[in-house]
Scaffold this motif. Sequence first.
Motif, PDB file in Angstrom:
ATOM      1  N   ASP A  17       0.958  -0.994   0.579  1.00 46.20           N
ATOM      2  CA  ASP A  17      -0.071   0.200  -0.098  1.00 46.20           C
ATOM      3  C   ASP A  17       0.894   0.800   0.428  1.00 46.20           C
ATOM      4  O   ASP A  17       0.413   2.135  -0.832  1.00 46.20           O
ATOM      5  N   VAL A  29       2.414   2.028  -3.547  1.00 48.59           N
ATOM      6  CA  VAL A  29       1.740   2.586  -4.380  1.00 48.59           C
ATOM      7  C   VAL A  29       1.579   3.676  -4.053  1.00 48.59           C
ATOM      8  O   VAL A  29       1.010   4.670  -4.584  1.00 48.59           O
ATOM      9  N   GLU A  60      -4.194   7.539  -5.250  1.00 46.92           N
ATOM     10  CA  GLU A  60      -3.820   5.653  -5.438  1.00 46.92           C
ATOM     11  C   GLU A  60      -4.027   4.771  -5.953  1.00 46.92           C
ATOM     12  O   GLU A  60      -4.757   3.993  -6.816  1.00 46.92           O
ATOM     13  N   THR A  94      -2.478   2.411  -8.509  1.00 46.75           N
ATOM     14  CA  THR A  94      -3.258   1.071  -8.269  1.00 46.75           C
ATOM     15  C   THR A  94      -2.616  -0.340  -9.519  1.00 46.75           C
ATOM     16  O   THR A  94      -2.186  -1.082  -9.321  1.00 46.75           O
ATOM     17  N   SER A 142       0.190  -2.157 -11.249  1.00 47.22           N
ATOM     18  CA  SER A 142      -0.052  -3.652 -11.359  1.00 47.22           C
ATOM     19  C   SER A 142       0.433  -3.993 -12.778  1.00 47.22           C
ATOM     20  O   SER A 142       0.012  -5.045 -13.256  1.00 47.22           O
ATOM     21  N   LEU A 167      -0.098  -6.903  -6.867  1.00 44.94           N
ATOM     22  CA  LEU A 167       0.062  -6.696  -7.397  1.00 44.94           C
ATOM     23  C   LEU A 167       1.169  -7.133  -8.215  1.00 44.94           C
ATOM     24  O   LEU A 167       1.014  -6.530  -9.873  1.00 44.94           O
TER      25      LEU A 167
END
Length: 129
Positions: free
Chosen positions: A70, A73, A85, A89, A93, A122
């Motif tokens: 987290d 990210v 955020e 993400t 990814s 991820l």
Amino acid sequence: MRWEAFLEKVQDRGEYGTREEAERAARTVLALLGAHLVGEVRAELASRLPETFALILLNPLQAAEPLPPDRFVRATSAWIEGATEQTATWDVSAVLSVTADAAGEDLTRRVLLQLPPGYDLLFGRPEPT
């Protein structure tokens, strides 16, 4: 993997409108990832990436400590102008799943061993629970 193929896959997975957006995400994510990897694993991963991205991975942004997913990210969103955020993400990814494809399963497992728990998602490689 060749430069064009790598960026094409990132652009496709990230659903970016331009190659430049895909490249910006790849540069940022790989620079942050490089700060979390060491030794032979980082060198071997670099050898499987296009040269420009390999150099970014080998000359990473500095990290004081390994970031949990987290925070990784959040760090990505801080480096990409206009990112949130949620979009970060997506960026992380897209780049890490293409990186995992380039690395192969064995190297990806060794990369994940150097990272805090939770990065498997991820990388698009969820671990069975």
